[in-house]
Design an enzyme around this catalytic site. Structure first.
Site, PDB file in Angstrom:
ATOM      1  N   ASP A 180       0.950  -1.435   0.119  1.00  0.00           N
ATOM      2  CA  ASP A 180       0.363   0.215   0.067  1.00  0.00           C
ATOM      3  C   ASP A 180       0.811   1.256  -0.018  1.00  0.00           C
ATOM      4  O   ASP A 180       0.637   2.244   0.155  1.00  0.00           O
ATOM      5  CB  ASP A 180      -0.730   0.257   1.133  1.00  0.00           C
ATOM      6  N   LYS A 231       1.931   2.483  -4.948  1.00  0.00           N
ATOM      7  CA  LYS A 231       3.526   1.998  -6.164  1.00  0.00           C
ATOM      8  C   LYS A 231       2.285   2.448  -7.178  1.00  0.00           C
ATOM      9  O   LYS A 231       2.877   2.788  -8.771  1.00  0.00           O
ATOM     10  CB  LYS A 231       3.527   0.272  -6.550  1.00  0.00           C
ATOM     11  N   GLY A 270      -4.797  -4.308  -4.158  1.00  0.00           N
ATOM     12  CA  GLY A 270      -5.293  -2.776  -4.686  1.00  0.00           C
ATOM     13  C   GLY A 270      -4.649  -2.308  -4.875  1.00  0.00           C
ATOM     14  O   GLY A 270      -3.700  -1.455  -4.265  1.00  0.00           O
ATOM     15  N   HIS A 271      -4.741  -1.887  -6.327  1.00  0.00           N
ATOM     16  CA  HIS A 271      -3.662  -0.716  -7.031  1.00  0.00           C
ATOM     17  C   HIS A 271      -4.624   0.843  -7.310  1.00  0.00           C
ATOM     18  O   HIS A 271      -5.526   0.068  -8.288  1.00  0.00           O
ATOM     19  CB  HIS A 271      -2.822  -0.762  -8.003  1.00  0.00           C
ATOM     20  N   GLN A 287       2.444  -6.303  -2.864  1.00  0.00           N
ATOM     21  CA  GLN A 287       2.520  -6.083  -2.016  1.00  0.00           C
ATOM     22  C   GLN A 287       3.735  -4.770  -1.662  1.00  0.00           C
ATOM     23  O   GLN A 287       4.062  -4.577  -2.548  1.00  0.00           O
ATOM     24  CB  GLN A 287       3.041  -7.265  -1.361  1.00  0.00           C
TER      25      GLN A 287
HETATM   26  P1  IMP Z   1      -2.348 -12.900   1.753  1.00  0.00           P
HETATM   27  O1  IMP Z   1      -2.222 -12.401   0.748  1.00  0.00           O
HETATM   28  O2  IMP Z   1      -3.878 -12.564   1.122  1.00  0.00           O
HETATM   29  O3  IMP Z   1      -2.265 -14.350   1.751  1.00  0.00           O
HETATM   30  O4  IMP Z   1      -1.911 -11.664   2.725  1.00  0.00           O
HETATM   31  C1  IMP Z   1      -0.966 -12.182   3.439  1.00  0.00           C
HETATM   32  C2  IMP Z   1      -0.954 -10.616   4.063  1.00  0.00           C
HETATM   33  O5  IMP Z   1      -0.076  -9.793   4.007  1.00  0.00           O
HETATM   34  C3  IMP Z   1      -1.837 -10.175   5.552  1.00  0.00           C
HETATM   35  O6  IMP Z   1      -0.832  -9.847   6.351  1.00  0.00           O
HETATM   36  C4  IMP Z   1      -2.634  -9.285   4.247  1.00  0.00           C
HETATM   37  O7  IMP Z   1      -3.363  -8.149   5.077  1.00  0.00           O
HETATM   38  C5  IMP Z   1      -1.299  -8.297   3.595  1.00  0.00           C
HETATM   39  N1  IMP Z   1      -1.360  -7.851   2.485  1.00  0.00           N
HETATM   40  C6  IMP Z   1      -1.326  -8.808   0.657  1.00  0.00           C
HETATM   41  N2  IMP Z   1      -1.750  -8.053   0.075  1.00  0.00           N
HETATM   42  C7  IMP Z   1      -1.687  -6.794   0.210  1.00  0.00           C
HETATM   43  C8  IMP Z   1      -1.431  -5.513  -0.452  1.00  0.00           C
HETATM   44  O8  IMP Z   1      -2.229  -5.410  -1.773  1.00  0.00           O
HETATM   45  N3  IMP Z   1      -1.211  -4.530   0.687  1.00  0.00           N
HETATM   46  C9  IMP Z   1      -1.381  -4.717   1.807  1.00  0.00           C
HETATM   47  N4  IMP Z   1      -0.622  -5.745   2.419  1.00  0.00           N
HETATM   48  C10 IMP Z   1      -1.214  -7.156   1.939  1.00  0.00           C
END
Ligand code: IMP
Length: 442
Positions: free
Chosen positions: A13, A16, A40-41, A230
């Site tokens: 977040d 980017k 989420g971009h 991420q």
């Molecule tokens: P997952 O990717 O849904 O398996 O989540 C694993 C961890 O990564 C959790 O703490 C999520 O909140 C975090 N996470 C996954 N995608 C994002 C992102 O795009 N932004 C921020 N945190 C993320």
């Protein structure tokens, strides 16, 4: 050399998408290579806000080809929703988006497994995933037996494959949950096959072998921009394991996920916020569980693009970012959300940790050690001045630039751009450092 990469250096977040959109006119192709609908971009152009999950942020530039490379895990229903929302805004992605037939497909059982497993504690805490089935889909990719790739959806044995997997997954799910998922109607093989056949038909025009396409593009002298999803601290191998995502979200994931040789990457831009945020579980040494944290959350609108969850907020952690910048080979920093810090009396930067009484500037490899880390802060004065209208460095208060430069100094990489708001126009290149951004800017 053809490739530049944009990587988030914190826990995701970092805005980017805004930077990728801004850099895109200098490139021929934008490549998304890991993660999936957990990302989420947000890209804001004038009065329009575009929320993208899989689709590269370069999609808003019709001159650029957008590639979804093999390392992504794709939810076909979600990407079709993204496509429909772009079409509704007059952007036609069929002109400039190609999805690899190698991407692994997130299926309904992955979402069910994610829900069941996320309810369990790891090291006393839930990982707090986005519940988008990301971990289970990557697990099946590595495990191979139950994997479905996008290309499989167009093959004659697709229905048979789904039937076999559904039978096995019902048993697995019932084992995880300790219930009778075998009789559960939520995994109805026939319904899934017919739903996915519909997706396949609509996605067909977008699907190709992107490996050949990228190799040919570089042979033709095209320039590539790789868009990380991420943040590096969520990297499966090098992040705050187990509180991470299931892909290589740091710079080390670029070539594996894209299917390109390492020598193609010659520039890496690290994106950081002026503070830190984290969603989900896991240690976060500079977290502010107080009024200042709440103020940052409100001013920065720190709520998840994908899940709507309030993000945990805290001071900028230079120990963590110095580590993730070194891990990703970062050449230049893009400092985002400087405007959010405008009305704080003082601003802190974490310059070291004290773990069990020992001071260190090395980021620990173990989440429990990080949990015990007490931040050592350097305190800078606030500037108490609106920066959102600034369009040049001269218009930014000196104290704000002192903060930006100090961040670069401690991290060990120059700040080449500062962002003072969500719009493209609110992006200011720092004289002298701008050439670090792939020749973009002044
Ligand atoms: P997952 O990717 O849904 O398996 O989540 C694993 C961890 O990564 C959790 O703490 C999520 O909140 C975090 N996470 C996954 N995608 C994002 C992102 O795009 N932004 C921020 N945190 C993320």
């Amino acid at each position: 050399m053809p490739g530049t990469c944009v990587i988030g250096l914190q826990w995701g977040d970092e805005a980017k998408g805004k930077l990728v959109d801004l850099l895109t006119p200098n490139f021929d192709l934008v490549v998304r290579y890991q993660g999936g609908a957990n990302a989420g971009h947000t890209v804001v152009i004038g009065d329009k806000t575009f929320k993208l999950h899989h689709i590269p942020s370069g999609i808003l530039n019709p001159q650029v080809k957008n590639i979804i490379a093999p390392g992504v895990v794709l939810n076909p229903g979600t990407i079709l929703q993204e496509i429909d929302s772009l079409l509704a805004d007059g952007v036609d992605p069929s002109e400039n988006m190609i999805i690899s037939d190698r991407v692994h497909v997130v299926c309904p059982w992955h979402i069910e497994e994610d829900k069941a497993l996320n309810a369990m504690l790891v090291g006393g805490e839930s990982i707090g995933t986005t519940l988008r089935g990301i971990g289970p889909c990557y697990r099946d990719k590595v495990g191979r037996t139950f994997a479905i790739r996008l290309g499989d959806m167009f093959r004659d044995d697709f229905a048979e494959k789904v039937r076999g997997i559904v039978t096995a997954k019902k048993r697995i799910l019932s084992g995880i949950r300790g219930d009778d998922a075998e009789g559960d109607v939520e995994l109805d093989a026939d319904a899934i096959i017919s739903e996915f056949n519909g997706y396949a038909e609509r996605l067909k025009p977008y699907v190709a072998d992107t490996n050949h396409l990228l190799h040919d593009a570089v042979a033709d002298g095209k320039k590539l921009l790789f868009e990380g999803a991420q943040g590096a601290l969520l990297d499966i191998d090098h992040g705050t394991f187990p509180f991470v995502t299931s892909s290589n979200s740091s710079g080390v994931g670029i070539t594996g996920g894209s299917g390109v040789p390492p020598k193609w990457i010659n520039k890496v831009i690290g994106v950081i916020k002026s503070y830190s945020t984290r969603v989900g579980g896991g240690p976060f040494p500079t977290e502010l569980d107080n009024e200042v944290g709440a103020k940052i959350r409100d001013l920065g609108n720190e709520y998840g693009t994908t899940t709507g969850r309030p993000r945990r907020c805290g001071w900028f952690d230079a120990v963590a970012v110095r580590y993730s910048a070194r891990l990703s080979g970062v050449d230049a920093l893009s400092l985002m959300m400087l405007d959010v810090m405008s009305y704080l009396d003082e601003i802190k930067i974490c310059t070291a940790y004290r773990i069990d009484g020992v001071e260190t500037n090395l980021f620990p490899s173990n989440a429990d050690d990080l949990r015990r880390a007490e931040p050592v802060y350097e305190t800078l004065p606030g500037w108490n001045h609106d920066v959102t209208a600034a369009r040049s460095i001269e218009e930014i208060p000196e104290l704000a630039m002192s903060f930006a430069n100090r961040v670069g100094e401690i991290v060990g990489v120059p700040v080449a751009m500062v962002s003072v708001g969500p719009d493209r126009a609110q992006s200011i290149f720092v004289d002298g450092n701008a050439q670090q951004m792939a020749g973009v800017g002044g």
